[in-house]
Structure formats: C-alpha cells, structure tokens
Motif scaffolding. Structure first.
Motif, PDB file in Angstrom:
ATOM      1  N   PRO A   3       0.834  -1.203   0.000  1.00  0.00           N
ATOM      2  CA  PRO A   3       0.000   0.000   0.000  1.00  0.00           C
ATOM      3  C   PRO A   3       0.870   1.255   0.000  1.00  0.00           C
ATOM      4  N   LYS A   4       0.326   2.310  -0.553  1.00  0.00           N
ATOM      5  CA  LYS A   4       1.034   3.586  -0.610  1.00  0.00           C
ATOM      6  C   LYS A   4       1.172   4.151   0.804  1.00  0.00           C
ATOM      7  N   ARG A   5       2.388   4.604   1.159  1.00  0.00           N
ATOM      8  CA  ARG A   5       2.633   5.102   2.506  1.00  0.00           C
ATOM      9  C   ARG A   5       2.714   6.625   2.580  1.00  0.00           C
ATOM     10  N   GLU A   6       2.825   7.279   1.452  1.00  0.00           N
ATOM     11  CA  GLU A   6       2.928   8.733   1.398  1.00  0.00           C
ATOM     12  C   GLU A   6       1.911   9.257   0.396  1.00  0.00           C
ATOM     13  N   VAL A   7       1.506  10.482   0.573  1.00  0.00           N
ATOM     14  CA  VAL A   7       0.674  11.148  -0.429  1.00  0.00           C
ATOM     15  C   VAL A   7       1.503  12.279  -1.023  1.00  0.00           C
ATOM     16  N   SER A   8       1.345  12.476  -2.307  1.00  0.00           N
ATOM     17  CA  SER A   8       2.087  13.536  -2.988  1.00  0.00           C
ATOM     18  C   SER A   8       1.252  14.810  -3.004  1.00  0.00           C
ATOM     19  N   SER A   9       1.878  15.895  -3.392  1.00  0.00           N
ATOM     20  CA  SER A   9       1.166  17.167  -3.535  1.00  0.00           C
ATOM     21  C   SER A   9       0.083  17.064  -4.605  1.00  0.00           C
ATOM     22  N   VAL A  10       0.343  16.288  -5.656  1.00  0.00           N
ATOM     23  CA  VAL A  10      -0.650  16.090  -6.719  1.00  0.00           C
ATOM     24  C   VAL A  10      -1.836  15.278  -6.182  1.00  0.00           C
ATOM     25  N   ASP A  11      -1.557  14.249  -5.362  1.00  0.00           N
ATOM     26  CA  ASP A  11      -2.637  13.480  -4.730  1.00  0.00           C
ATOM     27  C   ASP A  11      -3.550  14.415  -3.934  1.00  0.00           C
ATOM     28  N   ILE A  12      -2.935  15.282  -3.140  1.00  0.00           N
ATOM     29  CA  ILE A  12      -3.707  16.194  -2.288  1.00  0.00           C
ATOM     30  C   ILE A  12      -4.520  17.160  -3.133  1.00  0.00           C
ATOM     31  N   LEU A  13      -3.942  17.669  -4.203  1.00  0.00           N
ATOM     32  CA  LEU A  13      -4.648  18.573  -5.108  1.00  0.00           C
ATOM     33  C   LEU A  13      -5.928  17.914  -5.622  1.00  0.00           C
ATOM     34  N   THR A  14      -5.835  16.654  -5.987  1.00  0.00           N
ATOM     35  CA  THR A  14      -6.987  15.898  -6.490  1.00  0.00           C
ATOM     36  C   THR A  14      -8.006  15.644  -5.380  1.00  0.00           C
ATOM     37  N   LEU A  15      -7.530  15.232  -4.201  1.00  0.00           N
ATOM     38  CA  LEU A  15      -8.429  14.946  -3.084  1.00  0.00           C
ATOM     39  C   LEU A  15      -9.222  16.177  -2.655  1.00  0.00           C
ATOM     40  N   VAL A  16      -8.571  17.323  -2.617  1.00  0.00           N
ATOM     41  CA  VAL A  16      -9.244  18.551  -2.199  1.00  0.00           C
ATOM     42  C   VAL A  16     -10.445  18.850  -3.087  1.00  0.00           C
ATOM     43  N   LYS A  17     -10.320  18.597  -4.368  1.00  0.00           N
ATOM     44  CA  LYS A  17     -11.453  18.797  -5.288  1.00  0.00           C
ATOM     45  C   LYS A  17     -12.608  17.861  -4.931  1.00  0.00           C
ATOM     46  N   GLU A  18     -12.278  16.613  -4.584  1.00  0.00           N
ATOM     47  CA  GLU A  18     -13.309  15.640  -4.212  1.00  0.00           C
ATOM     48  C   GLU A  18     -13.956  15.981  -2.869  1.00  0.00           C
ATOM     49  N   PHE A  19     -13.197  16.601  -1.965  1.00  0.00           N
ATOM     50  CA  PHE A  19     -13.705  16.899  -0.627  1.00  0.00           C
ATOM     51  C   PHE A  19     -14.723  18.030  -0.603  1.00  0.00           C
ATOM     52  N   LYS A  20     -14.871  18.777  -1.687  1.00  0.00           N
ATOM     53  CA  LYS A  20     -15.815  19.896  -1.714  1.00  0.00           C
ATOM     54  C   LYS A  20     -17.239  19.442  -1.394  1.00  0.00           C
ATOM     55  N   GLU A  21     -17.588  18.224  -1.783  1.00  0.00           N
ATOM     56  CA  GLU A  21     -18.952  17.739  -1.538  1.00  0.00           C
ATOM     57  C   GLU A  21     -19.248  17.524  -0.057  1.00  0.00           C
ATOM     58  N   TYR A  22     -18.228  17.549   0.791  1.00  0.00           N
ATOM     59  CA  TYR A  22     -18.428  17.343   2.221  1.00  0.00           C
ATOM     60  C   TYR A  22     -18.625  18.641   2.983  1.00  0.00           C
ATOM     61  N   SER A  23     -18.528  19.787   2.299  1.00  0.00           N
ATOM     62  CA  SER A  23     -18.778  21.071   2.956  1.00  0.00           C
ATOM     63  C   SER A  23     -20.185  21.064   3.533  1.00  0.00           C
ATOM     64  N   GLY A  24     -20.297  21.554   4.743  1.00  0.00           N
ATOM     65  CA  GLY A  24     -21.585  21.574   5.419  1.00  0.00           C
ATOM     66  C   GLY A  24     -21.798  20.401   6.356  1.00  0.00           C
ATOM     67  N   ALA A  25     -20.915  19.399   6.304  1.00  0.00           N
ATOM     68  CA  ALA A  25     -21.036  18.267   7.225  1.00  0.00           C
ATOM     69  C   ALA A  25     -20.836  18.758   8.652  1.00  0.00           C
ATOM     70  N   ILE A  26     -21.512  18.130   9.594  1.00  0.00           N
ATOM     71  CA  ILE A  26     -21.466  18.548  10.993  1.00  0.00           C
ATOM     72  C   ILE A  26     -20.643  17.540  11.788  1.00  0.00           C
ATOM     73  N   PHE A  27     -19.693  18.071  12.568  1.00  0.00           N
ATOM     74  CA  PHE A  27     -18.844  17.222  13.397  1.00  0.00           C
ATOM     75  C   PHE A  27     -19.688  16.528  14.456  1.00  0.00           C
ATOM     76  N   ASP A  28     -19.384  15.249  14.692  1.00  0.00           N
ATOM     77  CA  ASP A  28     -20.107  14.473  15.690  1.00  0.00           C
ATOM     78  C   ASP A  28     -19.185  13.988  16.808  1.00  0.00           C
ATOM     79  N   LYS A  29     -18.071  13.335  16.458  1.00  0.00           N
ATOM     80  CA  LYS A  29     -17.202  12.758  17.475  1.00  0.00           C
ATOM     81  C   LYS A  29     -15.804  12.553  16.915  1.00  0.00           C
ATOM     82  N   ALA A  30     -14.791  12.542  17.785  1.00  0.00           N
ATOM     83  CA  ALA A  30     -13.399  12.317  17.369  1.00  0.00           C
ATOM     84  C   ALA A  30     -12.844  11.094  18.078  1.00  0.00           C
ATOM     85  N   TYR A  31     -11.979  10.385  17.386  1.00  0.00           N
ATOM     86  CA  TYR A  31     -11.287   9.228  17.941  1.00  0.00           C
ATOM     87  C   TYR A  31      -9.811   9.322  17.562  1.00  0.00           C
TER      88      TYR A  31
END
Length: 172
Positions: A3-31
């Motif tokens: 499995p991949k152990r590091e994320v690249s700057s390009v990976d993060i650039l792509t993920l950030v675009k996908e994460f836009k759909e989660y805006s507005g989510a409400i925090f519930d709990k942390a672990y």
C-alpha cells in the motif's frame, strides 16, 4: 503490491477537489488510534454519517469512509480526542484546502457561535496535526516540533514551512 505510505502534492490537489462535496457536514465525534490515526465522525445532511480519517506517522493519508469501513473505536478516548470533541462540538465543516502546493491541508470548521477552528494536517516527515483557534494560535498539536525554521507547539502562532514551487502556476 504494497500500500502507498505517502501522499504527494498532486494526490492532495486531487483529493481537495473531491472533498468539496463534504462542505456543510457537521462534526459528531473524534477518535484517536495510537496518535497515528485520527478519525472525525461527521454527519452530512441527506447522506448520513461518514468518517474523515487522517493518518500521520508511518502511513500518511486522508480520506472519507463510511462508518462500516473504519476501525472500531478505541476502548478509551485519548486526551487529544477529548480536546477535539470539546472544540469541534456542533461545528460545521466549511472547507478542506491545500496550502500552496505543499503536503499540508487546512480543514476549516465554523462553530454555531461563529468562531473558526482550523485543523492543520501535515502529511510530510513524521506528520502532524495542529488545532488552531483565534489568530492561528495553536490550541494543541499531536507532536511538538522545534526546527530552525519554525516551532509547532501549543500556545504559539502556527507558521507554515517555506512554500514549495507549484508547477501548475509557473510560467515558462
């Protein structure tokens, strides 16, 4: 294949675009799982519960997952998880942004009273997670880091490391 152990700057650039759909989510709990994996349980209106998993340490990662596909909650909550719960209670996720072209993410939350809480996730080196309050002051961080260029410690203003060149913004 390992499995991949590091994320690249390009990976993060792509993920950030996908994460836009989660805006507005409400925090519930942390672990916290051994200070290597931090999990934020979120509720998205119309979708239900999903967890944001953030890995620091040997395996760096960030992704959303359904509740059925995450590790079970630890037997007892670590102090860091309890602090996250108290600071983020009822907060709404505004955005997840990449800092420059670095392997750093800013996770922006807004509370019901208008206060902003920012989580800085550093996905390089040993990795780190810092919780910022007013004036980018560090409330808590997983690891205290003291380098010649910056110090990451509770009570101090958070300083980003020197920014890397972004090849997508370079003119030739």
């Amino acid at each position: 294949m390992d499995p991949k152990r590091e994320v690249s700057s390009v990976d993060i650039l792509t993920l950030v675009k996908e994460f836009k759909e989660y805006s507005g989510a409400i925090f519930d709990k942390a672990y916290c799982h051994d200070k290597e994996l931090i999990r934020l349980r979120m509720r998205r209106p119309g979708t239900g519960r999903e967890d944001l998993l953030m890995g620091v340490g040997n395996t760096k990662k960030i992704h959303f997952s359904t509740v059925e596909n995450v590790p079970p909650a630890p037997d007892r909550a670590l102090e860091f998880a309890m602090m996250l719960r108290s600071k983020l209670k009822g907060c709404r996720l505004n955005s997840i942004e990449q800092h420059g072209f670095d392997r750093i993410l800013k996770i922006n939350f807004e509370s019901y009273n208008g206060d902003d809480i920012i989580i800085i996730l550093e996905l390089f080196g040993e990795g780190n997670l810092s919780v910022l309050g007013d004036g980018n002051k560090i409330i808590r961080c997983l690891r205290t880091v003291r380098l010649s260029s910056r110090t990451v410690a509770a009570g101090m203003a958070y300083e980003f490391p020197p920014t890397r060149l972004n090849p997508f913004e370079t003119d030739f």
